[in-house]
Design an enzyme around this catalytic site. Structure first.
Site, PDB file in Angstrom:
ATOM      1  N   ASP A   1      59.147  49.323  24.241  1.00 16.70           N
ATOM      2  CA  ASP A   1      59.458  50.023  25.485  1.00 16.70           C
ATOM      3  C   ASP A   1      60.471  49.164  26.242  1.00 16.70           C
ATOM      4  O   ASP A   1      60.555  47.956  26.021  1.00 16.70           O
ATOM      5  CB  ASP A   1      58.166  50.186  26.295  1.00 16.70           C
ATOM      6  CG  ASP A   1      58.427  50.763  27.672  1.00 16.70           C
ATOM      7  OD1 ASP A   1      59.169  51.743  27.771  1.00 16.70           O
ATOM      8  OD2 ASP A   1      57.893  50.207  28.653  1.00 16.70           O
TER       9      ASP A   1
ATOM     10  N   ASP B   1      53.745  48.914  28.133  1.00 13.91           N
ATOM     11  CA  ASP B   1      52.940  48.442  29.260  1.00 13.91           C
ATOM     12  C   ASP B   1      52.500  49.539  30.210  1.00 13.91           C
ATOM     13  O   ASP B   1      51.678  49.306  31.087  1.00 13.91           O
ATOM     14  CB  ASP B   1      53.732  47.398  30.062  1.00 13.91           C
ATOM     15  CG  ASP B   1      54.876  48.021  30.842  1.00 13.91           C
ATOM     16  OD1 ASP B   1      55.512  48.937  30.281  1.00 13.91           O
ATOM     17  OD2 ASP B   1      55.127  47.607  31.979  1.00 13.91           O
TER      18      ASP B   1
ATOM     19  N   ASP C   1      53.258  54.980  27.884  1.00 10.41           N
ATOM     20  CA  ASP C   1      53.299  54.411  26.529  1.00 10.41           C
ATOM     21  C   ASP C   1      51.998  54.635  25.754  1.00 10.41           C
ATOM     22  O   ASP C   1      51.952  54.409  24.545  1.00 10.41           O
ATOM     23  CB  ASP C   1      53.577  52.904  26.589  1.00 10.41           C
ATOM     24  CG  ASP C   1      54.928  52.592  27.211  1.00 10.41           C
ATOM     25  OD1 ASP C   1      55.886  53.312  26.902  1.00 10.41           O
ATOM     26  OD2 ASP C   1      55.013  51.642  28.001  1.00 10.41           O
TER      27      ASP C   1
END
Length: 705
Positions: A300, A498, A502
């Site tokens: 990410d 995080d 996600d």
């Protein structure tokens, strides 16, 4: 035999239930030794009564009473050594448990009262003085202090805490007095969750352990069958009952299903302990094994590769205005705004100790910018489009703003009394270790992909700085999950994230890795948690997993290899050729030693450096070809370019990428401080080509040496 009766109880009970184990082998070996020796004693007595002295002398060599005793003694000694070694495998867990504070000082009815930590409830206000441990997780209400969080994060440098900051149980208050409100207590504290994760992971079985268990289940009946067959073969060969029985007993006691059974769980326990010490938490043994098999890592962007907080990256004053003057105007105006980009400028101004002038007639213009009176001057700030509608912008400032936007930054322009004062660029910057982490992953033979919902231009700029192999931008949360599903068709995938967005992707991936500072949803969805929130811990987790798996394979190899060598020796296969035969006592000693060696080998993992060189555990990759040249050739293959206009690390990255895109350029070392680019060439290239490549990026080449 009486002292060690547990072997007989356990061994024969499991045999009656049709599931013989290691205790069955020990009980059969010691029992057969004692039983046959007892028969030999009475047979010798009968021969003595009959006066048959030859028979008496023969039976004297058929006693194995000492073997019956020594088999049990040596096995017990081996188990003691094994238990001592296994105890060390849980040292990390024990040390975590010792960190838990026992008491807390709580404010009740205006008085400070010391109570057991179990009595602290959510919402209670507790105080912590310098040198004391923080008893539970909480939020600072009052006071400032430096807190040593090494117990949880491994970082030795204390972290400054003030009102509003979070504190965790078992960390140490080093300087000031703080009042805090309890937010998580008992089993919910960060420390308790870490302890639970480590112990749960040690209790679960990895897929490879299940294979070893199946082998052990077949192994024991096979050994008993081999022992019986050995006795029968030697009796048919004409050897005495005592000789044949000794060979069968040796087979029983030298075989070691115990070593097979220990090979995996002990290594898993040590691997989990090492992970916990380094802030890498594997939730299960399966995740510890699977992490090392990863071939693709999807990262990410925000909060994972980048810090997640906008920061000032460039300050460019217009002609006639100094940087100090520009910063003073921007700092004063933006201090009245709550926008995240404004906070970045305010933080930068405070860091540079810029002067803050009172602002009046402040007005926020949504979607455009800000305006107000800074002292006596009319000041406006905002996007390039907004600035162009308010004042005339020079081509230099305009081109610089467009270039910064291409690099994924947000340029904010400021005007004073309708005259452009300059621009300040703000961007979500890379974490300090992101580029290094990506480089380590690639060195390990892993493909690195950045997966983000951000726009393509910004994503590509960040991806280029981080050095990832591929950028997938503009994907929604469900889109991330779909992308992970596609990637899984190409190999084992790990997703690192995080945020709540996600979570679907973390669950879908073969291995979900959550950043410790992320949301609870992301942490729950992941199978690996990085407590320190450092991206470098991703390659570290993969390295540790590979090292643990390699250790398990070593243990299983030696356990099998030992039995392959030991069982034929014990059965007397080499006796007709070399005269080798094994006393049952030595077989028992060897069996104990094999288990001890397996555990000791697993303990070697404690010496493993998780942040060591990546290439030690890398998948085989092509070795770089070293080309040796004469000194004159070497000089000719290197050119130094003198460049004007580079102001920061991002400028360096832009020039470096442009030069290295040329097929003749092997590498380019760029420095904005020296204003140079040292280009290494694989073949000759014209200076004009190099110059044009750099100047297309809006930098000026003054000379090429």
């Amino acid at each position: 035999m009486v002292i060690n009766q547990k072997f007989f109880v356990s061994g024969f009970t499991s045999l009656l239930h049709g599931a013989p184990n290691m205790d069955t082998l020990v009980a059969l070996g010691a029992g057969a030794s004692f039983g046959y020796s007892t028969y030999a004693l009475f047979a010798m007595t009968g021969a003595q009564v009959r006066g048959d002295m030859d028979a008496v002398m023969g039976y004297m060599h058929e006693f194995y009473f000492e073997s019956a005793a020594m088999i049990l003694t040596l096995i017990t000694v081996g188990k003691m050594l094994e238990s001592h070694a296994k105890g060390k495998t849980t040292d990390a867990l024990k040390s975590l448990m010792k960190l838990s504070p026992k008491t807390a000082v709580v404010e009740k009815e205006g008085k400070e009262t010391e109570v057991p930590v179990e009595q602290v409830r959510i919402g209670d206000v507790f105080v912590v003085r310098p040198g004391e441990n923080i008893p539970v997780d909480g939020v600072v209400l009052e006071g400032n202090s430096a807190v040593n969080e090494a117990a949880l994060t491994g970082e030795s440098i204390p972290v400054d805490k003030q009102a509003g900051d979070r504190v965790s149980a078992a960390t140490i208050n080093q300087s000031g007095f703080i009042r805090c409100e309890a937010t998580r207590v008992g089993e919910d504290t960060t420390l308790s969750q870490i302890i639970r994760m480590v112990s749960d992971a040690a209790a679960t079985k990895a897929p490879i352990a299940k294979v070893a268990d199946k082998v052990s289940g077949i192994f024991v009946p096979a050994v008993i069958s081999i022992a019986v067959l050995t006795v029968i073969v030697w009796l048919i060969a004409g050897e005495s009952v005592g000789f044949a029985l000794a060979r069968g007993i040796s087979v029983l006691v030298i075989s070691c299903p115990c070593a097979l059974g220990l090979a995996t769980p002990v290594a898993i326990m040590v691997g989990n302990g090492m992970g916990a010490k380094n802030g890498i938490l594997f939730k299960t043994a399966v995740s510890l094994e699977e992490t090392g098999k990863v071939e693709i890592v999807a990262l990410d962007k925000t909060g994972t590769i980048t810090s997640g907080e906008p920061k000032v990256t460039d300050v460019l004053a217009a002609d006639g205005t100094s940087e100090e003057e520009l910063l003073k105007l921007a700092y004063s105006l933006e201090s009245r705004s709550e926008h995240p980009l404004a906070k970045a400028i305010v933080a930068y101004g405070a860091e540079k100790q810029a002067e803050q002038i009172p602002v009046s007639e402040f007005k926020a213009l949504p979607g455009n910018g800000l305006e107000g009176k800074v002292g006596d001057a009319d000041v406006k700030g905002g996007s390039l489009k907004f600035a162009q509608s308010q004042t005339e912008i020079s081509e230099k400032i305009k081109s610089q703003a467009e270039k910064l936007a291409e690099e994924g930054k947000t340029p904010l322009l400021f005007a004073q009394n309708h005259t452009c004062a300059g621009l300040i660029a703000v961007a979500d910057t890379l974490k300090e270790d992101s580029s290094q982490a990506v480089a380590e992953l690639r060195d390990m033979g892993i493909r690195v992909i950045m997966l983000t919902g951000d726009n393509e231009r910004t994503a590509k700029a960040i991806g280029a700085q981080a050095g990832v192999d591929e950028v997938i931008a503009g994907v929604l949360p469900e889109g991330k999950e779909a992308e992970i599903r596609k990637l899984k068709e190409q190999g084992k995938v790990a997703m690192v994230g995080d945020g709540i967005n996600d979570a679907p992707a973390l669950t879908r991936a073969d291995t979900g890795i959550a950043i410790g500072a992320g949301t609870d949803v992301a942490i729950d969805a992941a199978s690996v948690v990085l407590v320190k929130s450092r991206l470098r811990d991703v390659p570290a987790a993969i390295r540790l997993s590979r090292a643990t798996l390699r250790n398990i394979h070593e243990n299983l190899f030696w356990a099998f290899f030992y039995n392959v060598i030991g069982i034929p020796l014990a059965a007397g296969v080499w006796y007709p050729i070399f005269g080798w035969k094994l006393n049952p006592m030595f077989g028992a000693a060897a069996m104990s030693l094999s288990s001890f060696c397996v555990v000791t080998n697993a303990l070697r993992l404690n010496l493993f450096s998780v942040h060591g060189k990546a290439n030690k555990d890398a998948a085989p990759a092509a070795e770089p070809v070293e080309i040796k040249t004469s000194e004159s050739e070497e000089k000719a293959m290197t050119k130094t370019m003198h460049i004007e206009g580079m102001m920061c690390g991002h400028c360096e990255a832009t020039v470096k990428k442009a030069l290295e895109a040329l097929p003749e350029v092997t590498s380019a070392e760029v420095s904005h401080e020296a204003g140079t680019a040292v280009v290494t060439l694989s073949s000759e290239v014209a200076d004009d080509v190099l110059k044009k490549t750099v100047e297309e990026k809006d930098y000026k080449v003054t000379a090429i040496d």
